[in-house]
Design an enzyme around this catalytic site. Structure first.
Site, PDB file in Angstrom:
ATOM      1  N   LYS A   1      39.959  58.799  79.934  1.00 27.37           N
ATOM      2  CA  LYS A   1      39.105  59.873  79.413  1.00 27.37           C
ATOM      3  C   LYS A   1      39.929  60.978  78.767  1.00 27.37           C
ATOM      4  O   LYS A   1      39.577  61.464  77.704  1.00 27.37           O
ATOM      5  CB  LYS A   1      38.239  60.491  80.527  1.00 27.37           C
TER       6      LYS A   1
ATOM      7  N   ARG B   1      30.178  65.269  87.229  1.00 27.67           N
ATOM      8  CA  ARG B   1      30.641  64.253  88.177  1.00 27.67           C
ATOM      9  C   ARG B   1      29.603  64.008  89.258  1.00 27.67           C
ATOM     10  O   ARG B   1      29.819  63.142  90.111  1.00 27.67           O
ATOM     11  CB  ARG B   1      31.921  64.745  88.839  1.00 27.67           C
TER      12      ARG B   1
ATOM     13  N   ARG C   1      50.958  56.137  86.154  1.00 28.69           N
ATOM     14  CA  ARG C   1      50.790  57.302  85.271  1.00 28.69           C
ATOM     15  C   ARG C   1      51.836  58.380  85.542  1.00 28.69           C
ATOM     16  O   ARG C   1      52.079  58.752  86.681  1.00 28.69           O
ATOM     17  CB  ARG C   1      49.389  57.883  85.471  1.00 28.69           C
TER      18      ARG C   1
ATOM     19  N   ARG D   1      51.459  62.616  89.017  1.00 30.89           N
ATOM     20  CA  ARG D   1      50.478  63.636  89.363  1.00 30.89           C
ATOM     21  C   ARG D   1      50.248  63.566  90.863  1.00 30.89           C
ATOM     22  O   ARG D   1      50.133  62.472  91.413  1.00 30.89           O
ATOM     23  CB  ARG D   1      49.171  63.345  88.607  1.00 30.89           C
TER      24      ARG D   1
ATOM     25  N   ARG E   1      39.777  58.979  95.610  1.00 32.93           N
ATOM     26  CA  ARG E   1      39.143  59.392  94.344  1.00 32.93           C
ATOM     27  C   ARG E   1      38.254  58.287  93.793  1.00 32.93           C
ATOM     28  O   ARG E   1      37.187  58.560  93.244  1.00 32.93           O
ATOM     29  CB  ARG E   1      40.224  59.778  93.317  1.00 32.93           C
TER      30      ARG E   1
HETATM   31  P1  AMP Z   1      40.539  64.957  86.951  1.00 29.21           P
HETATM   32  O1  AMP Z   1      41.743  65.483  86.264  1.00 29.21           O
HETATM   33  O2  AMP Z   1      39.315  64.963  86.087  1.00 29.21           O
HETATM   34  O3  AMP Z   1      40.771  63.612  87.604  1.00 29.21           O
HETATM   35  O4  AMP Z   1      40.199  65.968  88.144  1.00 29.21           O
HETATM   36  C1  AMP Z   1      41.138  66.216  89.178  1.00 29.21           C
HETATM   37  C2  AMP Z   1      40.433  66.787  90.407  1.00 29.21           C
HETATM   38  O5  AMP Z   1      39.787  68.025  90.069  1.00 29.21           O
HETATM   39  C3  AMP Z   1      39.316  65.921  90.980  1.00 29.21           C
HETATM   40  O6  AMP Z   1      39.803  64.910  91.850  1.00 29.21           O
HETATM   41  C4  AMP Z   1      38.477  66.972  91.709  1.00 29.21           C
HETATM   42  O7  AMP Z   1      39.083  67.370  92.923  1.00 29.21           O
HETATM   43  C5  AMP Z   1      38.544  68.155  90.744  1.00 29.21           C
HETATM   44  N1  AMP Z   1      37.459  68.128  89.735  1.00 29.21           N
HETATM   45  C6  AMP Z   1      37.595  68.021  88.380  1.00 29.21           C
HETATM   46  N2  AMP Z   1      36.406  68.035  87.772  1.00 29.21           N
HETATM   47  C7  AMP Z   1      35.475  68.150  88.755  1.00 29.21           C
HETATM   48  C8  AMP Z   1      34.052  68.194  88.778  1.00 29.21           C
HETATM   49  N3  AMP Z   1      33.332  68.113  87.647  1.00 29.21           N
HETATM   50  N4  AMP Z   1      33.442  68.299  89.982  1.00 29.21           N
HETATM   51  C9  AMP Z   1      34.130  68.378  91.123  1.00 29.21           C
HETATM   52  N5  AMP Z   1      35.470  68.336  91.187  1.00 29.21           N
HETATM   53  C10 AMP Z   1      36.151  68.220  90.017  1.00 29.21           C
END
Ligand code: AMP
Length: 213
Positions: A15, A90, A127, A157, A168
């Site tokens: 994404k 989400r 990654r 990360r 996750r």
């Molecule tokens: P990502 O980089 O999109 O994988 O997001 C990393 C982390 O940020 C996720 O595992 C959540 O802990 C938090 N996070 C990001 N976007 C959201 C969202 N829309 N709702 C809830 N938690 C989020």
């Protein structure tokens, strides 16, 4: 007309990479809620303090907090002509809130990027991201060991650790997968196969999203 695009998909689906390319093509901002939260943590803001531990466990930040973050970001002038949302919504509650936030701003286009789970686990384990600017390494920059954008050091990360990845992916299946049905039932769901090369996936996404050539 504004192009308001949402990319749905599990962690590791690509994404972020694709949102960045689509946003450049469409000349609108890419809005990654994960990046916004990571910046807040890195800067030690009050928001960062609230979300740091939740993110480290691979759980979701509360809907109320996330909806405020996105409301604020979409209210900035650069998002008036459209946006590419990466990582939001989400949950169904976030999707419902987003519908309200974009009311009167033109239609919302939702595209799911599908990738088999085995491939996601492989990708997330491999990654690398830049410690400095946070961008995900390309195969070329990973081979050189330095960020292709800023020359910074490449690291894993924190939440790509194997145990956190499992959490996750479970959270995705439980909380985010229902969004496919949510949007399908509103005739707003489209999907592309995300298991090809980044160029193939981008071409498919651009076609489906109406981003043309
Ligand atoms: P990502 O980089 O999109 O994988 O997001 C990393 C982390 O940020 C996720 O595992 C959540 O802990 C938090 N996070 C990001 N976007 C959201 C969202 N829309 N709702 C809830 N938690 C989020």
């Amino acid at each position: 007309m504004a192009l308001n695009l949402v990319l749905l998909g599990p962690p590791g689906a690509g994404k972020g990479t694709q949102a960045e390319r689509l946003a450049a093509r469409l000349n609108v901002p890419r809005i990654s809620t994960g990046d916004l939260l990571r910046e807040a943590v890195a800067q030690g803001t009050p928001l960062g303090g609230l979300v740091r531990a939740v993110m480290a466990r691979g759980e979701l930040v509360s809907d109320d907090l996330m909806i405020e973050v996105v409301r604020d970001r979409l209210g900035r002038p650069d998002a008036a002509a459209g946006f590419v949302l990466d990582g939001f919504p989400r949950t169904v509650a976030q999707a419902e809130a987003l519908a309200g936030l974009v009311a009167g701003r033109g239609p919302l286009t939702v595209v799911e990027i599908r990738v088999p789970e085995q491939e996601l686990v492989r990708r997330l384990g491999a990654r690398m991201v830049c410690r400095g600017c946070g961008v995900t390494a390309t195969p070329e920059s990973a081979a050189s060991g330095r960020c292709g954008r800023c020359g910074g050091e490449l690291v894993q990360r924190a939440d790509d650790d194997a145990g956190v990845v499992r959490e996750r992916l479970q959270v995705f299946t439980r909380d985010t997968q229902p969004l496919v049905e949510y949007y399908r039932s509103r005739s707003m769901h489209q999907a592309v196969d995300g298991s090809g090369t980044p160029d193939q996936v981008f071409a498919d996404l651009a076609a489906v999203a109406g981003a043309g050539r």
